[in-house]
Design a protein around this motif. Structure first.
Motif, PDB file in Angstrom:
ATOM      1  N   GLU A 107       0.923  -1.132   0.169  1.00  0.00           N
ATOM      2  CA  GLU A 107      -0.047   0.052   0.046  1.00  0.00           C
ATOM      3  C   GLU A 107       0.758   1.132   0.159  1.00  0.00           C
ATOM      4  O   GLU A 107       0.714   2.233  -0.568  1.00  0.00           O
ATOM      5  CB  GLU A 107      -1.090  -0.076   1.242  1.00  0.00           C
ATOM      6  N   VAL A 108       2.166   1.166   0.704  1.00  0.00           N
ATOM      7  CA  VAL A 108       2.871   2.403   0.619  1.00  0.00           C
ATOM      8  C   VAL A 108       3.526   2.508  -0.585  1.00  0.00           C
ATOM      9  O   VAL A 108       3.541   3.589  -1.011  1.00  0.00           O
ATOM     10  CB  VAL A 108       4.104   2.213   1.726  1.00  0.00           C
ATOM     11  N   LYS A 127       3.447   5.804  -2.956  1.00  0.00           N
ATOM     12  CA  LYS A 127       4.520   6.569  -3.330  1.00  0.00           C
ATOM     13  C   LYS A 127       4.362   6.552  -5.014  1.00  0.00           C
ATOM     14  O   LYS A 127       4.555   7.499  -5.520  1.00  0.00           O
ATOM     15  CB  LYS A 127       5.892   5.810  -3.271  1.00  0.00           C
ATOM     16  N   LYS A 128       3.691   5.453  -5.799  1.00  0.00           N
ATOM     17  CA  LYS A 128       3.690   5.575  -7.183  1.00  0.00           C
ATOM     18  C   LYS A 128       2.495   6.723  -7.390  1.00  0.00           C
ATOM     19  O   LYS A 128       2.745   7.483  -8.416  1.00  0.00           O
ATOM     20  CB  LYS A 128       3.436   4.449  -7.712  1.00  0.00           C
ATOM     21  N   PHE A 129       1.323   6.730  -6.858  1.00  0.00           N
ATOM     22  CA  PHE A 129       0.404   7.606  -6.826  1.00  0.00           C
ATOM     23  C   PHE A 129       0.892   9.319  -6.584  1.00  0.00           C
ATOM     24  O   PHE A 129       0.411   9.914  -7.689  1.00  0.00           O
ATOM     25  CB  PHE A 129      -0.685   7.331  -5.601  1.00  0.00           C
ATOM     26  N   LEU A 130       1.801   9.376  -5.572  1.00  0.00           N
ATOM     27  CA  LEU A 130       2.296  10.660  -5.163  1.00  0.00           C
ATOM     28  C   LEU A 130       3.308  11.073  -6.340  1.00  0.00           C
ATOM     29  O   LEU A 130       3.329  12.335  -6.875  1.00  0.00           O
ATOM     30  CB  LEU A 130       2.901  10.598  -3.953  1.00  0.00           C
ATOM     31  N   SER A 131       3.979  10.133  -6.958  1.00  0.00           N
ATOM     32  CA  SER A 131       4.845  10.254  -7.938  1.00  0.00           C
ATOM     33  C   SER A 131       3.958  10.932  -9.454  1.00  0.00           C
ATOM     34  O   SER A 131       4.603  11.753  -9.840  1.00  0.00           O
ATOM     35  CB  SER A 131       5.818   9.164  -8.316  1.00  0.00           C
ATOM     36  N   GLY A 132       3.241  10.068  -9.368  1.00  0.00           N
ATOM     37  CA  GLY A 132       2.122  10.142 -10.841  1.00  0.00           C
ATOM     38  C   GLY A 132       1.605  11.761 -10.446  1.00  0.00           C
ATOM     39  O   GLY A 132       1.530  12.528 -11.511  1.00  0.00           O
ATOM     40  N   ILE A 133       1.059  12.122  -9.518  1.00  0.00           N
ATOM     41  CA  ILE A 133       0.362  13.264  -9.128  1.00  0.00           C
ATOM     42  C   ILE A 133       1.766  14.429  -9.338  1.00  0.00           C
ATOM     43  O   ILE A 133       1.257  15.551  -9.718  1.00  0.00           O
ATOM     44  CB  ILE A 133       0.101  13.358  -7.709  1.00  0.00           C
TER      45      ILE A 133
END
Length: 145
Positions: free
Chosen positions: A7-8, A12-18
């Protein structure tokens, strides 16, 4: 704990994409701002050019108007001189009966010719004024377009 780590990693990937999306959005915003600034400069330049064109047309119109007023004044003086001369000639002709008819006809022809010239000049003046107005409108339309 493994699920939490996954989940972390997802976060992290989601934040990187954002972050990438934010960077792209900022880049697009900078491009849009640059385009807006360029458009603003173009509009300001166009307004300045239009104002200069209007000023030029106004100056040309004023100069033409002054020239026409001067011409009309000169024509009026010339006409008055012709009228004055005609009156004197008529008085002189009355005292010389033998030459009265010829002198009177000659003076009337001269006066009619002068009146025709002045009338033609006034008509020409009106036409020139209309042409100046049309030119002014055309220039303004071109500048606005």
């Amino acid at each position: 704990q493994k699920a939490a780590m996954e989940e972390v990693e997802k976060l992290k990937k989601f934040l990187s994409g954002i972050k990438e999306d934010i960077s792209e959005t900022e880049a697009r915003a900078d491009e849009a701002k640059g385009a807006a600034d360029a458009l603003k400069q173009d509009i300001e330049a166009s307004i300045k050019e239009r104002d200069e064109t209007v000023k030029t047309i106004e100056n040309e119109f004023t100069a033409e108007k002054e020239r026409l007023v001067k011409e009309i004044g000169t024509a009026s003086k010339e006409l008055q001189l012709v009228i004055d001369q005609s009156a004197k000639n008529i008085t002189d002709v009355q005292s010389v009966a033998a030459r009265a008819d010829e002198a009177l006809v000659s003076q009337m022809d001269s006066l009619a010719s002068t009146i025709k010239e002045i009338t033609s000049e006034v008509i020409g003046t009106k036409k020139e004024k209309e042409e100046i107005q049309e030119t002014k409108s055309l220039r303004l339309n071109k500048v606005v377009q």
